[in-house]
Design a protein around this motif. Structure first.
Motif, PDB file in Angstrom:
ATOM      1  N   MET A  83       0.839  -1.195   0.000  1.00 18.57           N
ATOM      2  CA  MET A  83       0.000   0.000   0.000  1.00 18.57           C
ATOM      3  C   MET A  83       0.873   1.243   0.000  1.00 18.57           C
ATOM      4  O   MET A  83       2.003   1.224   0.472  1.00 18.57           O
ATOM      5  CB  MET A  83      -0.913   0.026   1.233  1.00 18.57           C
ATOM      6  N   THR A  84       0.311   2.333  -0.488  1.00 13.35           N
ATOM      7  CA  THR A  84       1.015   3.606  -0.520  1.00 13.35           C
ATOM      8  C   THR A  84       1.037   4.223   0.882  1.00 13.35           C
ATOM      9  O   THR A  84       0.240   3.867   1.757  1.00 13.35           O
ATOM     10  CB  THR A  84       0.312   4.574  -1.478  1.00 13.35           C
ATOM     11  N   PRO A  85       1.958   5.175   1.129  1.00 14.07           N
ATOM     12  CA  PRO A  85       1.963   5.867   2.433  1.00 14.07           C
ATOM     13  C   PRO A  85       0.620   6.505   2.771  1.00 14.07           C
ATOM     14  O   PRO A  85       0.218   6.546   3.944  1.00 14.07           O
ATOM     15  CB  PRO A  85       3.070   6.919   2.256  1.00 14.07           C
ATOM     16  N   LEU A  86      -0.077   6.999   1.758  1.00 13.23           N
ATOM     17  CA  LEU A  86      -1.391   7.595   1.990  1.00 13.23           C
ATOM     18  C   LEU A  86      -2.363   6.574   2.564  1.00 13.23           C
ATOM     19  O   LEU A  86      -3.107   6.853   3.524  1.00 13.23           O
ATOM     20  CB  LEU A  86      -1.935   8.167   0.675  1.00 13.23           C
ATOM     21  N   LEU A  87      -2.352   5.364   2.019  1.00 16.02           N
ATOM     22  CA  LEU A  87      -3.263   4.333   2.507  1.00 16.02           C
ATOM     23  C   LEU A  87      -2.854   3.817   3.879  1.00 16.02           C
ATOM     24  O   LEU A  87      -3.715   3.472   4.702  1.00 16.02           O
ATOM     25  CB  LEU A  87      -3.341   3.187   1.496  1.00 16.02           C
ATOM     26  N   TRP A  88      -1.553   3.746   4.142  1.00 20.09           N
ATOM     27  CA  TRP A  88      -1.123   3.377   5.488  1.00 20.09           C
ATOM     28  C   TRP A  88      -1.581   4.430   6.503  1.00 20.09           C
ATOM     29  O   TRP A  88      -1.955   4.086   7.642  1.00 20.09           O
ATOM     30  CB  TRP A  88       0.392   3.226   5.538  1.00 20.09           C
ATOM     31  N   ARG A  89      -1.563   5.677   6.103  1.00 18.01           N
ATOM     32  CA  ARG A  89      -2.042   6.741   6.997  1.00 18.01           C
ATOM     33  C   ARG A  89      -3.544   6.603   7.238  1.00 18.01           C
ATOM     34  O   ARG A  89      -4.020   6.788   8.357  1.00 18.01           O
ATOM     35  CB  ARG A  89      -1.712   8.099   6.380  1.00 18.01           C
ATOM     36  N   LEU A  90      -4.269   6.272   6.193  1.00 17.79           N
ATOM     37  CA  LEU A  90      -5.697   6.028   6.338  1.00 17.79           C
ATOM     38  C   LEU A  90      -5.943   4.866   7.298  1.00 17.79           C
ATOM     39  O   LEU A  90      -6.795   4.949   8.198  1.00 17.79           O
ATOM     40  CB  LEU A  90      -6.309   5.718   4.975  1.00 17.79           C
ATOM     41  N   LEU A  91      -5.201   3.774   7.137  1.00 17.70           N
ATOM     42  CA  LEU A  91      -5.353   2.612   8.004  1.00 17.70           C
ATOM     43  C   LEU A  91      -5.032   2.963   9.451  1.00 17.70           C
ATOM     44  O   LEU A  91      -5.750   2.552  10.381  1.00 17.70           O
ATOM     45  CB  LEU A  91      -4.456   1.479   7.514  1.00 17.70           C
ATOM     46  N   ALA A  92      -3.983   3.742   9.661  1.00 18.70           N
ATOM     47  CA  ALA A  92      -3.615   4.127  11.023  1.00 18.70           C
ATOM     48  C   ALA A  92      -4.713   4.963  11.674  1.00 18.70           C
ATOM     49  O   ALA A  92      -5.104   4.729  12.823  1.00 18.70           O
ATOM     50  CB  ALA A  92      -2.293   4.897  11.007  1.00 18.70           C
ATOM     51  N   GLY A  93      -5.217   5.944  10.929  1.00 23.08           N
ATOM     52  CA  GLY A  93      -6.257   6.804  11.492  1.00 23.08           C
ATOM     53  C   GLY A  93      -7.516   6.044  11.841  1.00 23.08           C
ATOM     54  O   GLY A  93      -8.097   6.221  12.919  1.00 23.08           O
ATOM     55  N   ARG A  94      -7.963   5.172  10.927  1.00 26.20           N
ATOM     56  CA  ARG A  94      -9.170   4.391  11.203  1.00 26.20           C
ATOM     57  C   ARG A  94      -8.940   3.397  12.343  1.00 26.20           C
ATOM     58  O   ARG A  94      -9.856   3.077  13.099  1.00 26.20           O
ATOM     59  CB  ARG A  94      -9.612   3.645   9.942  1.00 26.20           C
ATOM     60  N   SER A  95      -7.705   2.907  12.497  1.00 28.04           N
ATOM     61  CA  SER A  95      -7.404   1.986  13.604  1.00 28.04           C
ATOM     62  C   SER A  95      -7.472   2.713  14.941  1.00 28.04           C
ATOM     63  O   SER A  95      -7.994   2.171  15.922  1.00 28.04           O
ATOM     64  CB  SER A  95      -6.018   1.361  13.402  1.00 28.04           C
ATOM     65  N   PHE A  96      -6.930   3.936  15.000  1.00 28.82           N
ATOM     66  CA  PHE A  96      -7.043   4.722  16.235  1.00 28.82           C
ATOM     67  C   PHE A  96      -8.512   4.907  16.622  1.00 28.82           C
ATOM     68  O   PHE A  96      -8.902   4.730  17.785  1.00 28.82           O
ATOM     69  CB  PHE A  96      -6.385   6.096  16.057  1.00 28.82           C
ATOM     70  N   ALA A  97      -9.331   5.281  15.629  1.00 26.55           N
ATOM     71  CA  ALA A  97     -10.753   5.523  15.908  1.00 26.55           C
ATOM     72  C   ALA A  97     -11.460   4.245  16.319  1.00 26.55           C
ATOM     73  O   ALA A  97     -12.311   4.249  17.220  1.00 26.55           O
ATOM     74  CB  ALA A  97     -11.427   6.133  14.678  1.00 26.55           C
ATOM     75  N   ALA A  98     -11.134   3.120  15.667  1.00 25.77           N
ATOM     76  CA  ALA A  98     -11.779   1.847  16.005  1.00 25.77           C
ATOM     77  C   ALA A  98     -11.443   1.421  17.430  1.00 25.77           C
ATOM     78  O   ALA A  98     -12.309   0.953  18.184  1.00 25.77           O
ATOM     79  CB  ALA A  98     -11.361   0.764  15.013  1.00 25.77           C
ATOM     80  N   PHE A  99     -10.183   1.566  17.818  1.00 18.38           N
ATOM     81  CA  PHE A  99      -9.781   1.181  19.170  1.00 18.38           C
ATOM     82  C   PHE A  99     -10.445   2.088  20.198  1.00 18.38           C
ATOM     83  O   PHE A  99     -10.927   1.628  21.249  1.00 18.38           O
ATOM     84  CB  PHE A  99      -8.258   1.227  19.303  1.00 18.38           C
ATOM     85  N   ALA A 100     -10.490   3.394  19.902  1.00 15.45           N
ATOM     86  CA  ALA A 100     -11.154   4.321  20.817  1.00 15.45           C
ATOM     87  C   ALA A 100     -12.630   3.976  20.983  1.00 15.45           C
ATOM     88  O   ALA A 100     -13.165   3.962  22.103  1.00 15.45           O
ATOM     89  CB  ALA A 100     -11.000   5.756  20.305  1.00 15.45           C
ATOM     90  N   THR A 101     -13.293   3.681  19.872  1.00 15.19           N
ATOM     91  CA  THR A 101     -14.710   3.326  19.923  1.00 15.19           C
ATOM     92  C   THR A 101     -14.936   2.070  20.746  1.00 15.19           C
ATOM     93  O   THR A 101     -15.918   1.964  21.495  1.00 15.19           O
ATOM     94  CB  THR A 101     -15.249   3.128  18.494  1.00 15.19           C
ATOM     95  N   ALA A 102     -14.007   1.111  20.638  1.00 13.14           N
ATOM     96  CA  ALA A 102     -14.156  -0.143  21.378  1.00 13.14           C
ATOM     97  C   ALA A 102     -13.949   0.034  22.880  1.00 13.14           C
ATOM     98  O   ALA A 102     -14.403  -0.797  23.667  1.00 13.14           O
ATOM     99  CB  ALA A 102     -13.175  -1.176  20.837  1.00 13.14           C
ATOM    100  N   LEU A 103     -13.263   1.093  23.290  1.00  9.65           N
ATOM    101  CA  LEU A 103     -13.057   1.342  24.713  1.00  9.65           C
ATOM    102  C   LEU A 103     -14.319   1.861  25.407  1.00  9.65           C
ATOM    103  O   LEU A 103     -14.513   1.629  26.609  1.00  9.65           O
ATOM    104  CB  LEU A 103     -11.939   2.372  24.909  1.00  9.65           C
ATOM    105  N   ILE A 104     -15.173   2.555  24.665  1.00  9.90           N
ATOM    106  CA  ILE A 104     -16.253   3.325  25.287  1.00  9.90           C
ATOM    107  C   ILE A 104     -17.271   2.462  26.034  1.00  9.90           C
ATOM    108  O   ILE A 104     -17.576   2.748  27.203  1.00  9.90           O
ATOM    109  CB  ILE A 104     -16.947   4.215  24.233  1.00  9.90           C
ATOM    110  N   PRO A 105     -17.861   1.401  25.431  1.00  7.63           N
ATOM    111  CA  PRO A 105     -18.919   0.681  26.137  1.00  7.63           C
ATOM    112  C   PRO A 105     -18.467   0.088  27.469  1.00  7.63           C
ATOM    113  O   PRO A 105     -19.178   0.195  28.482  1.00  7.63           O
ATOM    114  CB  PRO A 105     -19.322  -0.422  25.148  1.00  7.63           C
TER     115      PRO A 105
END
Length: 398
Positions: free
Chosen positions: A1-23
């Motif tokens: 993947m390109t650096p742009l897509l790795w950045r997209l993956l990183a950002g969505r991973s941060f958000a997914a982990f944060a969302t999973a912490l909330i409940p």
């Protein structure tokens, strides 16, 4: 993947982990009050704004640059979680304040989710969509495993307030990562009034029978999943060997789902919507196994097959929407899909106990198995489901 897509993956991973912490954080914080009603109020205050605002959020996803909407949604969620952390650290559990902040979080989720789908489509080349969606699915699945464990450990060790502050930090990282994505912007176009755009999104959705049929079928399996998540643990404890049996079944399913998500980007699938329908119908195996009280190994295998199907389904469905729905309407159309999904599973959770009280646990699960298999396999009969989506040149990026 390109650096742009790795950045997209990183950002969505941060958000997914944060969302999973909330409940887990909210549950452990509020359960200390000793009132199940308080917990129900806080969780409902997060869900209801999400459901009400999703159609509005779909219009926003198509009206404004997806990057900016995702940035705003992540920053709002970060602020709300930071405020929850401050409340928990300074004043203990104050249910009205927690409920209000949970509502803000739910509203931000509503706006961020369809725009995130649009953002993925905007920055990803056509031939890379499935691989990217599969990797995002793996990241989301890992977050669903690690998030509750991390939230529970942090809450028990140092308090729920610190767990909320960690959640706020992760949403901030997501905002900084995704909000700064270097994407091209299309020339501004004249926009119709909000109501007209909302109606246009509904009309666009109705223009795609494959989408309407799949969304209806997915509502059935989400409803059935709610039944299974309520009645499955009860049956496991009573008939399959105790609490440990449910742990075995659940862990088998988690591993199988991750394998399915990983495999989705690598399997030679010529007709993705066929795989989507079969993957959703596989849930009937788990429903039937629990209904018939099959031995633990058979039940775990059936549940694993169902979750493998779900894992394959998720990235394929995301990719087909991004390929088949016009880019300028993707946010509005996908918001209706999200609305049905978010509403159907809680309905199943709510209906499970009353139905089991009247008919027992076997009948609801068997009926759900028949309906799930019938609805999702029936979708395969539609001509535009059997068709292979045409690849198209990516439009101007948002």
């Amino acid at each position: 993947m390109t650096p742009l897509l790795w950045r997209l993956l990183a950002g969505r991973s941060f958000a997914a982990f944060a969302t999973a912490l909330i409940p887990t954080t909210l549950t452990l914080a509020v359960v200390g009050t000793g009132s199940a009603a308080d917990l129900g109020i806080v969780l409902a205050c997060e869900l209801l704004p999400m459901l009400v605002l999703l159609p509005v959020a779909g219009v926003a996803a198509d009206r404004f640059p997806a990057r900016r909407v995702v940035l705003a949604a992540d920053l709002v969620r970060a602020a709300a979680q930071a405020a929850i952390g401050a409340v928990l650290l300074t004043g203990g559990v104050r249910v009205p304040e927690l409920a209000a902040l949970a509502a803000v979080t739910g509203a931000a989720v509503a706006f961020g989710t369809p725009s995130a789908r649009t953002l993925v489509a905007a920055v990803t080349a056509e031939h890379e969509l499935l691989r990217v969606n599969a990797r995002l699915g793996v990241a989301g699945g890992l977050a669903q495993i690690a998030g509750p464990a991390a939230a529970g450990t942090l809450t028990l060790a140092v308090g729920a307030g610190w767990s909320s502050l960690l959640t706020a930090a992760l949403f901030t990282l997501s905002a900084l990562t995704l909000g700064g994505l270097p994407v091209r912007t299309a020339p501004p176009a004249a926009r119709a009034p909000f109501g007209a755009e909302l109606r246009a999104g509904w009309s666009e959705m109705r223009r795609h029978p494959w989408f309407m049929a799949n969304v209806a079928a997915h509502a059935v399996w989400h409803l059935a999943a709610g039944l299974l998540l309520t009645l499955g643990p009860l049956i496991a404890v009573q008939s399959l060997g105790g609490e440990g049996s449910w742990v075995i079944v659940a862990q088998t399913g988690t591993v199988a789902m991750l394998v399915g998500v990983w495999a989705a980007g690598r399997l030679p699938v010529r007709r993705p919507l066929h795989a989507v329908g079969i993957g959703a119908a596989a849930q009937a195996l788990a429903l039937t196994a629990f209904a018939l009280r099959l031995p633990l190994p058979a039940t775990a295998a059936a549940y694993g097959c169902a979750m493998f199907g779900l894992g394959v389904l998720s990235p394929l469905w995301e990719t087909e929407m991004q390929r088949r729905i016009p880019r300028e309407a993707l946010g509005r159309v996908s918001s209706f899909d999200l609305l049905i999904s978010f509403a159907a599973r809680p309905a199943g959770l709510a209906l499970a106990a009353p139905l089991a009280g009247v008919t027992g646990t076997t009948a609801p699960l068997l009926v759900a198995a028949v309906l799930t298999a019938g609805a999702n396999l029936g979708v395969l009969l539609l001509p535009d489901v059997r068709a292979v989506a045409e690849r198209r040149t990516p439009a101007a990026l948002q």
